[in-house]
Design a protein around this motif. Structure first.
Motif, PDB file in Angstrom:
ATOM      1  N   ALA A  53       0.829  -1.216   0.000  1.00 42.33           N
ATOM      2  CA  ALA A  53       0.000   0.000   0.000  1.00 42.33           C
ATOM      3  C   ALA A  53       0.858   1.258   0.000  1.00 42.33           C
ATOM      4  O   ALA A  53       0.517   2.263  -0.629  1.00 42.33           O
ATOM      5  CB  ALA A  53      -0.931  -0.002   1.211  1.00 42.33           C
ATOM      6  N   SER A  54       1.985   1.199   0.708  1.00 44.15           N
ATOM      7  CA  SER A  54       2.870   2.372   0.776  1.00 44.15           C
ATOM      8  C   SER A  54       3.759   2.485  -0.455  1.00 44.15           C
ATOM      9  O   SER A  54       4.378   3.520  -0.687  1.00 44.15           O
ATOM     10  CB  SER A  54       3.752   2.303   2.025  1.00 44.15           C
ATOM     11  OG  SER A  54       4.665   1.213   1.936  1.00 44.15           O
ATOM     12  N   ASP A  55       3.847   1.394  -1.234  1.00 47.70           N
ATOM     13  CA  ASP A  55       4.688   1.348  -2.438  1.00 47.70           C
ATOM     14  C   ASP A  55       6.142   1.696  -2.107  1.00 47.70           C
ATOM     15  O   ASP A  55       6.823   2.383  -2.867  1.00 47.70           O
ATOM     16  CB  ASP A  55       4.133   2.284  -3.517  1.00 47.70           C
ATOM     17  CG  ASP A  55       4.757   2.008  -4.892  1.00 47.70           C
ATOM     18  OD1 ASP A  55       5.125   0.845  -5.139  1.00 47.70           O
ATOM     19  OD2 ASP A  55       4.891   2.958  -5.684  1.00 47.70           O
ATOM     20  N   ASP A  56       6.600   1.229  -0.944  1.00 45.67           N
ATOM     21  CA  ASP A  56       7.955   1.542  -0.522  1.00 45.67           C
ATOM     22  C   ASP A  56       8.431   0.482   0.462  1.00 45.67           C
ATOM     23  O   ASP A  56       7.644  -0.287   1.010  1.00 45.67           O
ATOM     24  CB  ASP A  56       7.994   2.925   0.141  1.00 45.67           C
ATOM     25  CG  ASP A  56       9.391   3.541   0.108  1.00 45.67           C
ATOM     26  OD1 ASP A  56      10.303   2.905  -0.446  1.00 45.67           O
ATOM     27  OD2 ASP A  56       9.558   4.647   0.640  1.00 45.67           O
ATOM     28  N   TYR A  57       9.739   0.437   0.688  1.00 46.98           N
ATOM     29  CA  TYR A  57      10.314  -0.519   1.633  1.00 46.98           C
ATOM     30  C   TYR A  57      10.772   0.213   2.894  1.00 46.98           C
ATOM     31  O   TYR A  57      10.956   1.424   2.893  1.00 46.98           O
ATOM     32  CB  TYR A  57      11.481  -1.271   1.006  1.00 46.98           C
ATOM     33  CG  TYR A  57      12.705  -0.408   0.748  1.00 46.98           C
ATOM     34  CD1 TYR A  57      13.745  -0.349   1.673  1.00 46.98           C
ATOM     35  CD2 TYR A  57      12.828   0.352  -0.419  1.00 46.98           C
ATOM     36  CE1 TYR A  57      14.865   0.442   1.449  1.00 46.98           C
ATOM     37  CE2 TYR A  57      13.941   1.142  -0.651  1.00 46.98           C
ATOM     38  CZ  TYR A  57      14.952   1.179   0.282  1.00 46.98           C
ATOM     39  OH  TYR A  57      16.056   1.967   0.074  1.00 46.98           O
ATOM     40  N   GLU A  58      10.980  -0.551   3.977  1.00 48.26           N
ATOM     41  CA  GLU A  58      11.430   0.024   5.247  1.00 48.26           C
ATOM     42  C   GLU A  58      12.717  -0.672   5.690  1.00 48.26           C
ATOM     43  O   GLU A  58      12.714  -1.863   5.994  1.00 48.26           O
ATOM     44  CB  GLU A  58      10.350  -0.139   6.333  1.00 48.26           C
ATOM     45  CG  GLU A  58       9.048   0.586   6.050  1.00 48.26           C
ATOM     46  CD  GLU A  58       9.185   2.096   6.074  1.00 48.26           C
ATOM     47  OE1 GLU A  58      10.128   2.597   6.722  1.00 48.26           O
ATOM     48  OE2 GLU A  58       8.359   2.772   5.423  1.00 48.26           O
ATOM     49  N   LEU A  59      13.810   0.084   5.699  1.00 47.84           N
ATOM     50  CA  LEU A  59      15.090  -0.404   6.197  1.00 47.84           C
ATOM     51  C   LEU A  59      15.628   0.635   7.162  1.00 47.84           C
ATOM     52  O   LEU A  59      15.708   1.823   6.820  1.00 47.84           O
ATOM     53  CB  LEU A  59      16.069  -0.641   5.044  1.00 47.84           C
ATOM     54  CG  LEU A  59      17.462  -1.176   5.412  1.00 47.84           C
ATOM     55  CD1 LEU A  59      17.368  -2.508   6.145  1.00 47.84           C
ATOM     56  CD2 LEU A  59      18.316  -1.322   4.149  1.00 47.84           C
TER      57      LEU A  59
END
Length: 279
Positions: free
Chosen positions: A251-257
């Motif tokens: 949904a956010s169209d992004d990754y989390e690192l």
């Protein structure tokens, strides 16, 4: 200029610079020629004179001006600071440093605003974080610190820990990914595991498991571009949302690192530094 307390008996200035701080020959020569090291009361001292534990020396040297244009105010969090370095929490979506003169709102531009507020003129990052990665970044506040921290990064004595949630459940509790990383011939910014690539090593530990994903903590031995993202994708568990490396769209169209922790022996304060970022 800073003061330093000798922490063991019979250490000479020569030994401190060459064996303890392990400065390069050129820098040691420059310090000698400038008579940059004295006792705390400004008394000159021979570099081969053994000093007693508890002796205080003064290290004074010229500091160049860093080229980062300061932002009007520093809008990032300074998590740790002393006379030699600071650690900031870089926000997601912000570059570590400028790529050209028009790039004036990077993490280092904000750091320079903080340094300027203190009356300083020098700040240089020791490592870097991808634009899409948030978390802890180590910055040197003078050239001696830069030289020593650079060497510590090369020798893997600065421990950098990251956290990521990945697709699927990795088998086993921990492991090491040791695969060389190179450029993707078909994509300008993408990286791939390649036999002709640069040596890269990532250690991981699973810290939480869910139905279709798990959270891992990762420690880097090397600092290749996109290293964690490439290595996790290589073992079939890309970071959730990292579509560049084969993850499903979210949904956010992004990754989390997130760079969550830095740990190292401070070369000037003679103590272990462990700094954690908010999660």
């Amino acid at each position: 200029m800073f003061l330093y307390e000798i922490n063991e008996n019979h250490v000479t200035i020569e030994e401190l610079l060459r064996n303890h701080w392990r400065l390069g020959k050129k820098l040691v020569h420059e310090l000698r020629m400038a008579k940059a090291i004295t006792l705390a009361n400004d008394e000159l001292i021979q570099w081969n004179t053994p000093l007693q534990a508890g002796s205080i020396i003064k290290v004074a040297f010229s500091i160049p001006t860093s080229n980062y244009k300061p932002t009007p105010i520093c809008a990032i969090d300074v998590v740790y600071e002393d006379d030699h370095c600071l650690i900031v929490s870089k926000p997601k979506g912000m570059s570590t440093h400028p790529n050209d003169a028009r790039d004036t709102h990077t993490c280092m531009n904000h750091v320079m605003a903080h340094i300027k507020e203190q009356g300083g003129i020098y700040a240089e990052h020791i490592h870097r974080l991808d634009k899409g990665t948030q978390g802890l970044l180590l910055v040197a506040k003078h050239p001696l610190a830069k030289s020593i921290f650079d060497r510590m990064i090369e020798e893997k004595s600065i421990i950098r820990m990251y956290a990521a949630e990945v697709q699927g459940n990795i088998r086993g509790a921990s492991g090491t990914i040791s695969e060389p990383i190179g450029k993707d011939r078909h994509h300008a910014t993408k990286r791939v595991v390649s036999k002709s690539g640069q040596h890269a090593v990532t250690h991981y530990e699973v810290v939480a498991r869910y139905k279709n994903s798990c959270v891992v903590h990762l420690i880097l031995e090397t600092g290749r571009t996109h290293q964690i993202r490439v290595h996790l994708a290589y073992i079939g568990h890309p970071i959730i949302g990292d579509t560049m490396y084969g993850a499903r769209v979210t949904a956010s169209d992004d990754y989390e690192l997130h760079a969550i922790q830095l740990e190292f022996d401070h070369p000037f304060l003679n103590k272990r530094i462990i700094v954690k970022d908010k999660q």
